[in-house]
Design an enzyme around this catalytic site. Structure first.
Site, PDB file in Angstrom:
ATOM      1  N   CYS A  87     -25.647   2.930 -10.984  1.00 15.03           N
ATOM      2  CA  CYS A  87     -24.843   4.137 -11.246  1.00 15.03           C
ATOM      3  C   CYS A  87     -25.707   5.279 -11.772  1.00 15.03           C
ATOM      4  CB  CYS A  87     -23.747   3.806 -12.248  1.00 15.03           C
ATOM      5  SG  CYS A  87     -22.716   5.229 -12.606  1.00 15.03           S
ATOM      6  N   GLU A 110       0.823  -1.209   0.000  1.00 18.03           N
ATOM      7  CA  GLU A 110       0.000   0.000   0.000  1.00 18.03           C
ATOM      8  C   GLU A 110       0.862   1.267   0.000  1.00 18.03           C
ATOM      9  OE1 GLU A 110      -3.019   0.377  -0.592  1.00 18.03           O
ATOM     10  OE2 GLU A 110      -3.704  -1.694  -0.448  1.00 18.03           O
ATOM     11  N   CYS A 153     -19.417  -2.643 -16.974  1.00 17.88           N
ATOM     12  CA  CYS A 153     -19.333  -2.380 -15.540  1.00 17.88           C
ATOM     13  C   CYS A 153     -20.317  -3.249 -14.750  1.00 17.88           C
ATOM     14  CB  CYS A 153     -19.622  -0.905 -15.289  1.00 17.88           C
ATOM     15  SG  CYS A 153     -19.607  -0.514 -13.539  1.00 17.88           S
ATOM     16  N   CYS A 192     -13.817   1.728 -14.307  1.00 18.10           N
ATOM     17  CA  CYS A 192     -14.304   3.104 -14.117  1.00 18.10           C
ATOM     18  C   CYS A 192     -13.086   4.041 -14.116  1.00 18.10           C
ATOM     19  CB  CYS A 192     -15.077   3.194 -12.800  1.00 18.10           C
ATOM     20  SG  CYS A 192     -16.057   4.686 -12.662  1.00 18.10           S
ATOM     21  N   CYS A 230     -18.269   1.627 -19.273  1.00 15.44           N
ATOM     22  CA  CYS A 230     -19.549   1.467 -18.573  1.00 15.44           C
ATOM     23  C   CYS A 230     -20.313   0.238 -19.046  1.00 15.44           C
ATOM     24  CB  CYS A 230     -20.414   2.707 -18.761  1.00 15.44           C
ATOM     25  SG  CYS A 230     -19.671   4.170 -18.040  1.00 15.44           S
TER      26      CYS A 230
HETATM   27 FE1  SF4 Z   1     -18.133   3.976 -13.533  1.00 10.73          FE
HETATM   28 FE2  SF4 Z   1     -20.777   4.126 -13.430  1.00 10.73          FE
HETATM   29 FE3  SF4 Z   1     -19.586   3.675 -15.759  1.00 10.73          FE
HETATM   30 FE4  SF4 Z   1     -19.593   1.820 -13.843  1.00 10.73          FE
HETATM   31  S1  SF4 Z   1     -21.347   2.602 -14.972  1.00 10.73           S
HETATM   32  S2  SF4 Z   1     -17.856   2.420 -15.124  1.00 10.73           S
HETATM   33  S3  SF4 Z   1     -19.454   3.054 -12.012  1.00 10.73           S
HETATM   34  S4  SF4 Z   1     -19.423   5.513 -14.510  1.00 10.73           S
END
Ligand code: SF4
Length: 413
Positions: free
Chosen positions: A230, A58, A224, A214, A221
């Site tokens: 989201c 870290e 995602c 993201c 997206c």
């Molecule tokens: Fe990021 Fe929302 Fe796109 Fe997912 S849907 S990659 S959380 S902006």
């Protein structure tokens, strides 16, 4: 207690929180990157060793790319596999291994903290985020949360740059994401979201999502795992929220988490409308004259003189070619004279400014400094010893130079 955040910017529905945790963890189990510290955090039976491994990784990962850290981490753990081994290392050895990783005070503080654990805490790592932060120098809120959740299973959230981006997008938080008020809200949110039975995996999953899906400029997206939760994604698909806010929405104009009225939603940016940051201060410009002094070594190979920087401040304790900070608008002739005077004071014999050969300029960006090194060289016939009262110095071959505790900027020089 602070006022609760507007519902729109928070996760107040337990069913949604549960669904989000499940989707994120399932994705993490399928897609996580194979990183050396992750393996150790799971397979190592000794809790102190687990904590130590996560701690080292870290600290190295702060401000540094994963791809760069892997090799440094592996070499570090090979050399100092335990806290006890690190506590016995010298600062010079730590700086040598850290050379090129940047932000050198991190290595120094890691070693100081390891000594403290060994000498004051009987070699036992603190087990909670609160104690880690309180007792270990250089361990802030984020690092403490990461060590406690990943190594010891404490259900505590973490907020780093990746998490800030993901949460701001999930909840359309458009106020300055570096402001303490927003950061506090994000910590609250991270602590609510963190999975109670797999906190370390959940935190790593949230960070992994920010690092691989993201991402800042072109988030994926479509792939995602949490897009159904989201708000930024929804807003991109369906446009602006209605003019008249519903009960879920915040007051128009005075919400502390919405974008300022002067910076409305820009549809060309899509989800990257979030997060927003206040404009950064430009880095401070600095000029430094530096001289590569060269002599023939006893085996005929060239050797170069390096001197050690002071033990505190920028690049503390690292080695460099003799260098002198310059004022900004100095003429070249004057720069050369100043450097010659400086070298003369160090070496104790006369030095003509015109003997210094101008080689070129090297630019290096530190986090807050735009540094220009004005590089000169000088070949010497006689042996030279600098006044050790001024600074420790030594002659090194090129190979020895690269193995020494020198910064990336000096390697460029
Ligand atoms: Fe990021 Fe929302 Fe796109 Fe997912 S849907 S990659 S959380 S902006």
């Amino acid at each position: 207690a602070p006022a609760p955040p507007p519902a729109r910017h928070f996760f107040s529905d337990p069913a949604e929180v549960e669904a989000l945790r499940g989707s994120l963890l399932a994705w993490y189990d399928r897609c996580k990157r194979d990183l050396p510290w992750r393996a150790l955090a799971v397979t190592e039976p000794d809790a102190d060793r687990r904590g130590y491994a996560v701690w080292v990784s870290e600290i190295m990962l702060q401000q540094t790319q994963v791809a760069t850290v892997i090799d440094y981490y592996n070499r570090w753990m090979q050399k100092w596999p335990t806290l006890q081994a690190l506590a016995q290392a010298s600062l010079e050895e730590v700086n040598e291994l850290w050379a090129g990783l940047g932000y050198y005070s991190r290595g120094k503080r890691l070693q100081e903290a390891a000594r403290k654990v060994v000498s004051e805490l009987a070699g036992r790592m603190p087990r909670t985020a609160e104690d880690l932060q309180k007792l270990l120098p250089g361990v802030g809120r984020y690092t403490a949360g990461a060590i406690a959740s990943i190594s010891y299973g404490q259900a505590t959230g973490v907020v780093d740059g990746n998490v800030i981006r993901v949460l701001c997008r999930l909840r359309c938080i458009g106020a300055d994401s570096s402001s303490p008020a927003v950061i506090d809200r994000l910590w609250d949110m991270a602590n609510v979201l963190v999975d109670r039975s797999r906190p370390g995996d959940f935190n790593q999953a949230l960070m992994e999502l920010g690092a691989t899906v993201c991402v800042p400029k072109a988030p994926l997206c479509g792939k995602c795992p949490v897009k159904q939760h989201c708000q930024a994604w929804r807003r991109k698909l369906f446009g602006n929220p209605p003019k008249v806010p519903d009960v879920e929405d915040c007051g128009v104009g005075d919400c502390p988490l919405c974008p300022p009225a002067t910076e409305p939603w820009d549809s060309s940016l899509g989800v990257t409308n979030f997060p927003r940051k206040a404009a950064k201060k430009p880095p401070r410009a600095m000029r430094t004259a530096t001289c590569v002094l060269e002599r023939r070594g006893c085996h005929g190979a060239p050797e170069y003189l390096i001197v050690q920087r002071p033990g505190s401040g920028l690049l503390a304790g690292l080695w460099e070619f003799p260098s002198l900070p310059l004022t900004q608008d100095m003429q070249e002739e004057r720069e050369r004279e100043e450097l010659a005077d400086h070298l003369q004071a160090w070496m104790g014999w006369p030095m003509a400014a015109k003997g210094l050969q101008f080689i070129g300029e090297v630019i290096h960006i530190f986090s807050h400094i735009h540094q220009t090194y004005v590089v000169y060289s000088l070949s010497l016939d006689a042996d030279v010893t600098l006044d050790p009262a001024l600074s420790p110095s030594r002659w090194v071959t090129e190979d020895e130079f690269h193995a020494s505790a020198v910064s990336t900027a000096m390697k460029k020089v």
